[in-house]
Design a protein around this motif. Structure first.
Motif, short mmCIF file in Angstrom:
data_model
loop_
_atom_site.label_atom_id
_atom_site.label_comp_id
_atom_site.label_asym_id
_atom_site.label_seq_id
_atom_site.Cartn_x
_atom_site.Cartn_y
_atom_site.Cartn_z
N UNK A 60 0.82 -1.21 0.00
CA UNK A 60 0.00 0.00 0.00
C UNK A 60 0.86 1.26 0.00
N UNK A 61 2.06 1.16 0.57
CA UNK A 61 2.94 2.33 0.64
C UNK A 61 3.33 2.83 -0.74
N UNK A 73 -4.51 -6.68 -7.70
CA UNK A 73 -4.92 -6.73 -6.30
C UNK A 73 -5.49 -8.11 -6.01
N UNK A 74 -4.77 -8.90 -5.22
CA UNK A 74 -5.18 -10.27 -4.91
C UNK A 74 -5.76 -10.32 -3.51
N UNK A 75 -6.98 -10.79 -3.41
CA UNK A 75 -7.61 -10.96 -2.10
C UNK A 75 -6.81 -11.97 -1.29
N UNK A 76 -6.79 -11.79 0.02
CA UNK A 76 -5.99 -12.67 0.86
C UNK A 76 -6.73 -13.04 2.13
N UNK A 121 -3.21 1.09 5.80
CA UNK A 121 -3.11 0.36 4.54
C UNK A 121 -3.57 1.17 3.33
N UNK A 122 -3.88 2.43 3.55
CA UNK A 122 -4.36 3.27 2.44
C UNK A 122 -5.56 2.64 1.73
N UNK A 123 -6.35 1.90 2.50
CA UNK A 123 -7.56 1.30 1.95
C UNK A 123 -7.35 -0.06 1.31
N UNK A 124 -6.11 -0.53 1.21
CA UNK A 124 -5.83 -1.81 0.54
C UNK A 124 -5.91 -2.96 1.54
N UNK A 125 -7.12 -3.26 1.94
CA UNK A 125 -7.36 -4.35 2.86
C UNK A 125 -8.84 -4.48 3.12
N UNK A 126 -9.23 -5.56 3.73
CA UNK A 126 -10.63 -5.77 4.10
C UNK A 126 -10.70 -6.02 5.60
N UNK A 127 -11.77 -5.58 6.21
CA UNK A 127 -11.96 -5.77 7.64
C UNK A 127 -11.96 -7.25 7.98
N UNK A 179 -2.86 -8.34 -1.21
CA UNK A 179 -1.55 -8.58 -1.80
C UNK A 179 -1.49 -7.87 -3.15
N UNK A 180 -0.61 -6.90 -3.23
CA UNK A 180 -0.56 -6.01 -4.38
C UNK A 180 0.67 -6.28 -5.24
N UNK A 181 0.46 -6.21 -6.56
CA UNK A 181 1.54 -6.41 -7.51
C UNK A 181 1.37 -5.44 -8.68
N UNK A 182 2.48 -5.02 -9.24
CA UNK A 182 2.46 -4.33 -10.53
C UNK A 182 2.69 -5.40 -11.59
#
Length: 547
Positions: free
Chosen positions: A259-260, A273-276, A330-336, A513-516
């Motif tokens: 997220x950074x 953006x892969x859910x985890x 997480x700058x919004x990149x996550x789920x509760x 889980x984030x990837x370019x």
């Protein structure tokens, strides 16, 4: 061989390795004289049939590609690629056959029988038989260095080349989830050095390993299944900033990020953006200070005079604002997340608890915790002040710890944030709140954390009803029939480890889980990613393609 415990593995994964420079990446990928020449996007106008993926330094297997130690089935589970497995899980986490053509469990849950296909061969040309499967399972069972827990297995036998029988010490149907990531090794060719020169029967073969830098896998031409579309996978190990730089210069096809750095998306790349189920939470010791607990390292101090009060633990669960945590850290990149397995078939809706600070304060007031002159609560001479530990160098856990501490001050609870090394953290694992990362595509994680004798029971939690439900769940011959029992272990209406119950943990988020990924790369549908930012992405790399 030195014994590598679960905590040692976590230390290795967190410690990282030497950062690979971009120049090293280029020279390393070019220096492959023993491999077939595979055109890439940078040296040919043809559509490439290789993919270069950056992974964290901790993704490099410390013991090599050896399933007897940790490859595939250790702390961060994933399909072993080089070796075949008895079964696999689909994107929906259903089971499907790999080496096995069929399997069944006895009614008492103590005997599993697998029928093995007859067309699988190791890369040295020798056939894979049931003897190799039994050898692998028994080897893991008896290996002190193994990160894979098969302690519930008594023995595996091969009555003939096509049949494997696994006798259990106790019913444990979650064995299937473990077998889905246990790579089968050859009995005739296994020995010292196997991890560096693995012989398998899987989709890929180890072509080159430049330790501390990269691994190159190439497609196994004799694989019994559908031929991989991607003929070569190059995994390069680098720190997060180097991974970003490699994407910005176009030198990798997929670059892990967080997220950074997510806002710094390079031109020509999509944000994948892969859910985890990579959960972040804090353990809350449920026994008073002065207790002790024994783990694989020996006796350790245990207990905490603040979190031992269930009123405090429940108040923490209801008082934390998880959405705010995700936005700020997480700058919004996550789920509760409310549990270690949210969204899984075995997760209970009773684990959910909406933020209710009024209720949290009421629980503390009724529990006898009154605010002192400085706003920090006290009870019977005990100040609601404690240390909160996280592994130094992990910016996400640091952010979680600081945000949590700030939020808890609003309730009159004081958490002093301590970022320390793993060596300095572990002496506090049973006595102080700790920020942990957990999560796997298996209910074993729930068992490890909340069973009274679980390997991850840092909260020192013991509940006879919970233990009974977990034992009963694991004793069901069909995994699908166990899910309701897993849910009852969490909350059966009157007891359990849910927030309204014993609340030995507080959970915040599943981290995306984030990837370019290059725009013309077609990444196959992903399973929910477990804890760990690495090999799980390439579980199905054989199905990836270029547009």
């Amino acid at each position: 061989m030195a014994v590598i415990t679960r905590r040692d593995f976590a230390k290795l994964a967190g410690a990282g390795a030497a950062t690979l420079t971009l120049g090293g990446l280029l020279s390393g990928c070019a220096n492959n004289s023993e491999s077939e020449a595979v055109p890439t996007a940078t040296d040919s106008g043809d559509v490439p049939n290789e993919v270069i993926v950056s992974m964290t330094p901790g993704s490099e297997p410390a013991a090599g590609f050896d399933p007897m130690v940790s490859w595939g089935c250790g702390e961060h589970v994933h399909e072993p690629l080089i070796q075949s497995t008895l079964i696999r899980t689909t994107a929906e986490l259903a089971f499907e056959n790999d080496l096995a053509t069929s399997y069944e469990c006895s009614d008492d849950g103590l005997t599993w029988t697998f029928t093995i296909r007859d067309d699988a061969r190791f890369t040295d040309g020798e056939p894979l038989t049931a003897r190799d499967v039994a050898f692998t399972i028994n080897g893991i069972r008896s290996a002190a260095a193994s990160e894979c827990d098969l302690s519930m297995v008594r023995e595996a036998t091969a009555p003939d080349d096509a049949t494997v029988v696994i006798a259990m010490e106790k019913p444990f149907n979650a064995l299937l989830y473990t077998l889905a990531v246990v790579g089968i090794v050859p009995e005739h060719a296994y020995g010292e050095g196997y991890g560096s020169n693995p012989i398998g029967s899987g989709r890929y073969m180890l072509d080159q390993w430049d330790k501390g830098q990269q691994v190159i896998l190439r497609a196994n031409p004799d694989y019994y299944g559908e031929a991989p579309k991607m003929k070569r996978l190059v995994a390069v190990f680098m720190e997060e900033d180097a991974s970003l730089a490699a994407a910005q210069s176009g030198q990798v096809d997929v670059a892990y990020t967080s997220a950074t750095f997510a806002a710094q998306q390079p031109a020509g790349y999509d944000l994948l953006n892969c859910a985890s189920v990579d959960s972040r939470g804090i353990s809350l010791p449920v026994v008073p200070a002065g207790a002790s607990k024994t783990d694989e390292k020996g006796d350790a101090v245990a207990g905490n005079d603040v979190t031992c009060d269930v009123a405090v633990r429940r108040a923490i669960n209801y008082g934390v604002d998880r959405e705010r945590m995700i936005d700020n850290v997480l700058n919004g990149f996550g789920t509760v997340a409310y549990s270690v397995g949210d969204g899984m078939p075995w997760s209970s809706p009773d684990m959910a608890c909406v933020t209710d600070k009024e209720l949290a304060n009421k629980l503390l007031d009724e529990g006898g915790w009154t605010p002192g002159a400085d706003g920090i609560r006290e009870k019977d001479g005990v100040r609601a002040s404690m240390d909160l530990y996280y592994s130094a160098g992990d910016t996400v856990r640091q952010g979680i710890a600081e945000e949590f501490s700030n939020q808890m001050k609003e309730l009159g609870l004081e958490f002093a944030v301590k970022g320390v090394s793993w060596d300095d953290l572990y002496p506090h694992q049973f006595s102080d709140p700790v920020v942990w990362g957990w999560g796997t595509n298996s209910p074993i994680e729930t068992y490890n954390l909340f069973y009274s004798k679980g390997s991850g029971n840092y909260a020192c939690y013991e509940n006879a009803s919970t233990d009974a439900y977990l034992d009963e769940a694991l004793g069901m011959p069909r995994v699908e029939d166990s899910f309701e029992l897993w849910k009852k272990a969490q909350w059966d209406g009157s007891t359990g480890f849910a927030p309204q119950g014993d609340a030995p943990w507080v959970w915040f988020a599943n981290i995306d889980h984030l990837y370019f990924a290059k725009e013309n790369l077609r990444v196959a549908e992903q399973k929910p990613h477990p804890h760990g930012h690495g090999w799980s992405l390439v579980n199905n790399v054989d199905q990836w393609s270029w547009a």
